[in-house]
Motif scaffolding. Structure first.
Motif, PDB file in Angstrom:
ATOM      1  N   GLU A  89       0.825  -1.212   0.000  1.00 17.99           N
ATOM      2  CA  GLU A  89       0.000   0.000   0.000  1.00 17.99           C
ATOM      3  C   GLU A  89       0.858   1.261   0.000  1.00 17.99           C
ATOM      4  O   GLU A  89       0.573   2.219  -0.732  1.00 17.99           O
ATOM      5  N   VAL A  90       1.903   1.269   0.793  1.00 18.88           N
ATOM      6  CA  VAL A  90       2.739   2.472   0.863  1.00 18.88           C
ATOM      7  C   VAL A  90       3.580   2.628  -0.402  1.00 18.88           C
ATOM      8  O   VAL A  90       3.726   3.735  -0.937  1.00 18.88           O
ATOM      9  N   LEU A  91       4.114   1.521  -0.915  1.00 21.61           N
ATOM     10  CA  LEU A  91       4.929   1.606  -2.134  1.00 21.61           C
ATOM     11  C   LEU A  91       4.100   1.995  -3.350  1.00 21.61           C
ATOM     12  O   LEU A  91       4.643   2.496  -4.338  1.00 21.61           O
ATOM     13  N   THR A  96      12.860  -7.657  -1.444  1.00 18.48           N
ATOM     14  CA  THR A  96      12.413  -8.203  -2.723  1.00 18.48           C
ATOM     15  C   THR A  96      11.304  -7.339  -3.323  1.00 18.48           C
ATOM     16  O   THR A  96      11.314  -7.019  -4.519  1.00 18.48           O
ATOM     17  N   LYS A  97      10.344  -6.944  -2.482  1.00 27.07           N
ATOM     18  CA  LYS A  97       9.262  -6.079  -2.953  1.00 27.07           C
ATOM     19  C   LYS A  97       9.793  -4.731  -3.407  1.00 27.07           C
ATOM     20  O   LYS A  97       9.380  -4.196  -4.442  1.00 27.07           O
ATOM     21  N   LEU A  98      10.696  -4.176  -2.641  1.00 30.47           N
ATOM     22  CA  LEU A  98      11.235  -2.856  -2.971  1.00 30.47           C
ATOM     23  C   LEU A  98      11.996  -2.881  -4.293  1.00 30.47           C
ATOM     24  O   LEU A  98      11.832  -1.998  -5.131  1.00 30.47           O
ATOM     25  N   VAL A 104      13.800   4.825  -1.468  1.00 29.34           N
ATOM     26  CA  VAL A 104      13.133   4.082  -0.402  1.00 29.34           C
ATOM     27  C   VAL A 104      14.092   2.982   0.048  1.00 29.34           C
ATOM     28  O   VAL A 104      14.708   2.311  -0.788  1.00 29.34           O
ATOM     29  N   HIS A 105      14.244   2.809   1.352  1.00 28.26           N
ATOM     30  CA  HIS A 105      15.246   1.888   1.878  1.00 28.26           C
ATOM     31  C   HIS A 105      14.643   0.975   2.943  1.00 28.26           C
ATOM     32  O   HIS A 105      13.649   1.313   3.581  1.00 28.26           O
ATOM     33  N   ILE A 106      15.284  -0.172   3.115  1.00 29.45           N
ATOM     34  CA  ILE A 106      14.887  -1.128   4.143  1.00 29.45           C
ATOM     35  C   ILE A 106      15.944  -1.115   5.244  1.00 29.45           C
ATOM     36  O   ILE A 106      17.145  -1.200   4.976  1.00 29.45           O
TER      37      ILE A 106
END
Length: 254
Positions: A25-27, A53-55, A63-65
């Motif tokens: 939802e956020v991405l 993987t999604k990013l 956008v970072h994890i």
């Protein structure tokens, strides 16, 4: 301009299915960040690789994890811990260090956090270093000395180049879950003080360090808080678990 960062700290929340839905939802938000803006998701350890993987599939580069923690040693017989090298190897770029909950519940000291900072930086991770005072300290009026000590003991061994890779997050612990409210003026006052502490040691480098506010940021107050000159975004807890709330926080970045 300093990096303006909306960092989501999911803490120990969500099942995998819930986490994937929230991240999707956020991405999917139709938002084009400015060159100095970033979004960071600090997700529970089991969800780091699925989130990465999604990013990667989105192609979003700002956008970072992030991990919510890392251990102070490179490797070894430390059952249950996760090393900075492991995080780097899967593509994690950030790590939260020194969160008030880690300090309170797990006894993390300034000395331990200095070691964690060193090993995180050595493996190319961006530390989000947390500092902040509890209610008793705020009521005693000694908050400045308290947070200055945290900064000095954990960060002042770094050189200028290393410090520039660190993000600081100020947590007014006394305003989280106590019924008391921190004003934007109080946030600015402490952020300006933190920058002055850095400036005494590092000079102009202090003007390049992003300092995030971590005191119950939500959609209703994000714009006012982020408008403060020394506030460079937020480290967001509960509100980051609601897509619409976190979207509003992202859009409130300077």
């Amino acid at each position: 301009m300093r990096k303006q960062i909306a960092a989501a700290n999911w803490k120990m929340n969500l099942t995998l299915g819930q986490a994937e839905k929230l991240l999707d939802e956020v991405l999917a938000i139709d938002w084009t960040p400015k060159a100095h803006q970033e979004v960071v998701f600090a997700v529970p350890a089991p969800y780091l690789y699925p989130a990465l993987t999604k990013l990667r599939a989105t192609g979003r580069t700002q956008v970072h994890i992030s991990s919510q923690n890392a251990y102070s040693e490179k490797s070894g017989a430390y059952t249950g811990e996760t090393s900075a090298e492991m995080l780097q190897s899967i593509g994690v770029t950030h790590v939260i260090l020194g969160h008030s909950e880690r300090r309170e519940y797990f006894g993390e000291t300034d000395h331990v956090l200095a070691k964690k900072l060193d090993i995180a930086l050595a493996h190319g991770l961006t530390p989000i270093f947390c500092c902040g005072e509890p209610l008793t300290v705020r009521e005693a009026g000694t908050q400045n000395a308290f947070v200055a000590k945290q900064i000095e003991h954990s960060l002042f061994h770094l050189d200028d180049a290393q410090l520039r890779k660190v993000v600081i997050a100020y947590e007014p612990i006394w305003a989280i879950g106590t019924g008391k409210t921190a004003t934007s003026a109080q946030a600015q006052e402490m952020h300006a003080f933190l920058r002055s502490v850095l400036a005494k040691k590092y000079g102009a480098t202090a003007d390049h360090i992003s300092i995030l506010y971590g005191g119950s940021v939500k959609a209703a107050n994000a714009a006012e808080i982020f408008a403060c000159p020394d506030v460079d975004g937020g480290l967001v807890g509960g509100a980051s678990l609601i897509a619409k709330e976190f979207e509003a926080i992202i859009r409130a970045l300077k």
